[in-house]
Motif scaffolding. Structure first.
Motif, PDB file in Angstrom:
ATOM      1  N   PRO A   1      -3.953  18.565  -1.480  1.00 55.66           N
ATOM      2  CA  PRO A   1      -4.977  17.556  -1.166  1.00 55.66           C
ATOM      3  C   PRO A   1      -5.178  16.575  -2.323  1.00 55.66           C
ATOM      4  CG  PRO A   1      -5.746  19.755  -0.599  1.00 55.66           C
ATOM      5  CD  PRO A   1      -4.469  19.921  -1.370  1.00 55.66           C
ATOM      6  N   LEU A   2      -5.347  15.315  -1.979  1.00 59.37           N
ATOM      7  CA  LEU A   2      -5.644  14.275  -2.958  1.00 59.37           C
ATOM      8  C   LEU A   2      -7.119  13.909  -2.824  1.00 59.37           C
ATOM      9  CD1 LEU A   2      -2.543  12.049  -2.200  1.00 59.37           C
ATOM     10  CD2 LEU A   2      -2.892  13.409  -4.263  1.00 59.37           C
TER      11      LEU A   2
ATOM     12  N   ALA B   1      -8.053   4.352  -5.674  1.00 57.04           N
ATOM     13  CA  ALA B   1      -7.483   3.678  -6.838  1.00 57.04           C
ATOM     14  C   ALA B   1      -6.106   3.095  -6.515  1.00 57.04           C
ATOM     15  CB  ALA B   1      -7.384   4.642  -8.016  1.00 57.04           C
ATOM     16  N   ALA B   2      -5.284   3.838  -5.778  1.00 57.79           N
ATOM     17  CA  ALA B   2      -3.949   3.355  -5.415  1.00 57.79           C
ATOM     18  C   ALA B   2      -4.049   2.165  -4.460  1.00 57.79           C
ATOM     19  CB  ALA B   2      -3.127   4.479  -4.788  1.00 57.79           C
TER      20      ALA B   2
ATOM     21  N   ILE C   1       0.841  -1.203   0.000  1.00 55.46           N
ATOM     22  CA  ILE C   1       0.000   0.000   0.000  1.00 55.46           C
ATOM     23  C   ILE C   1       0.870   1.246   0.000  1.00 55.46           C
ATOM     24  CG2 ILE C   1      -1.587   1.350   1.434  1.00 55.46           C
ATOM     25  CD1 ILE C   1      -2.961  -1.312   2.125  1.00 55.46           C
ATOM     26  N   SER C   2       1.910   1.257   0.817  1.00 62.51           N
ATOM     27  CA  SER C   2       2.807   2.421   0.878  1.00 62.51           C
ATOM     28  C   SER C   2       3.444   2.701  -0.473  1.00 62.51           C
ATOM     29  CB  SER C   2       3.893   2.215   1.931  1.00 62.51           C
ATOM     30  OG  SER C   2       3.328   2.154   3.215  1.00 62.51           O
ATOM     31  N   SER C   3       3.840   1.649  -1.169  1.00 63.34           N
ATOM     32  CA  SER C   3       4.475   1.795  -2.478  1.00 63.34           C
ATOM     33  C   SER C   3       3.529   2.438  -3.489  1.00 63.34           C
ATOM     34  CB  SER C   3       4.932   0.427  -2.980  1.00 63.34           C
ATOM     35  OG  SER C   3       5.468   0.533  -4.268  1.00 63.34           O
TER      36      SER C   3
ATOM     37  N   LEU D   1       1.898   8.407  -6.057  1.00 60.90           N
ATOM     38  CA  LEU D   1       0.991   9.488  -6.443  1.00 60.90           C
ATOM     39  C   LEU D   1       1.724  10.830  -6.411  1.00 60.90           C
ATOM     40  CD1 LEU D   1      -2.235   8.529  -4.447  1.00 60.90           C
ATOM     41  CD2 LEU D   1      -1.824   8.220  -6.897  1.00 60.90           C
ATOM     42  N   ASP D   2       1.425  11.697  -7.377  1.00 58.48           N
ATOM     43  CA  ASP D   2       2.038  13.025  -7.435  1.00 58.48           C
ATOM     44  C   ASP D   2       1.752  13.812  -6.164  1.00 58.48           C
ATOM     45  OD1 ASP D   2       3.113  12.627  -9.934  1.00 58.48           O
ATOM     46  OD2 ASP D   2       1.486  13.636 -10.997  1.00 58.48           O
ATOM     47  N   GLY D   3       2.799  14.375  -5.592  1.00 57.17           N
ATOM     48  CA  GLY D   3       2.651  15.249  -4.436  1.00 57.17           C
ATOM     49  C   GLY D   3       2.737  14.563  -3.089  1.00 57.17           C
ATOM     50  N   VAL D   4       2.730  13.233  -3.062  1.00 56.36           N
ATOM     51  CA  VAL D   4       2.780  12.525  -1.776  1.00 56.36           C
ATOM     52  C   VAL D   4       4.177  12.652  -1.184  1.00 56.36           C
ATOM     53  CG1 VAL D   4       2.665  10.257  -0.661  1.00 56.36           C
ATOM     54  CG2 VAL D   4       0.921  10.916  -2.310  1.00 56.36           C
ATOM     55  N   THR D   5       4.238  13.085   0.074  1.00 55.35           N
ATOM     56  CA  THR D   5       5.516  13.296   0.748  1.00 55.35           C
ATOM     57  C   THR D   5       5.773  12.260   1.844  1.00 55.35           C
ATOM     58  OG1 THR D   5       4.485  14.860   2.271  1.00 55.35           O
ATOM     59  CG2 THR D   5       5.529  15.770   0.288  1.00 55.35           C
TER      60      THR D   5
END
Length: 72
Positions: A50-51, A58-59, A21-23, A28-32
């Motif tokens: 915000p996502l 979906a991820a 899940i972390s991978s 995703l764009d913007g995830v830090t």
């Protein structure tokens, strides 16, 4: 503006689940940052913007799990 939200995930039961899940979420764009906790059944996502719940779902689905909801 950064955003941090915790989501409830169904089917996550071990460290392998957390990594899968972390991978997917990290891609995703913007995830830090992503912190998955299989014992609690939650994943916390930090991002620069915000996502949507749809992007997160979906991820998580791509990793083979199901988004159940999000914490307040």
């Amino acid at each position: 503006m950064s955003s941090t939200i915790t989501y409830t995930v169904s089917g996550m039961s071990c460290g392998h689940c957390e990594k899968a899940i972390s991978s997917e979420l990290s891609a995703l764009d913007g995830v830090t940052g992503v912190s998955a906790d299989s014992a609690a059944g939650t994943v916390t996502v930090s991002s620069l913007a915000p996502l949507t719940d749809e992007q997160i779902a979906a991820a998580i689905d791509e990793a083979g799990y199901e988004l159940v909801g999000r914490s307040a």
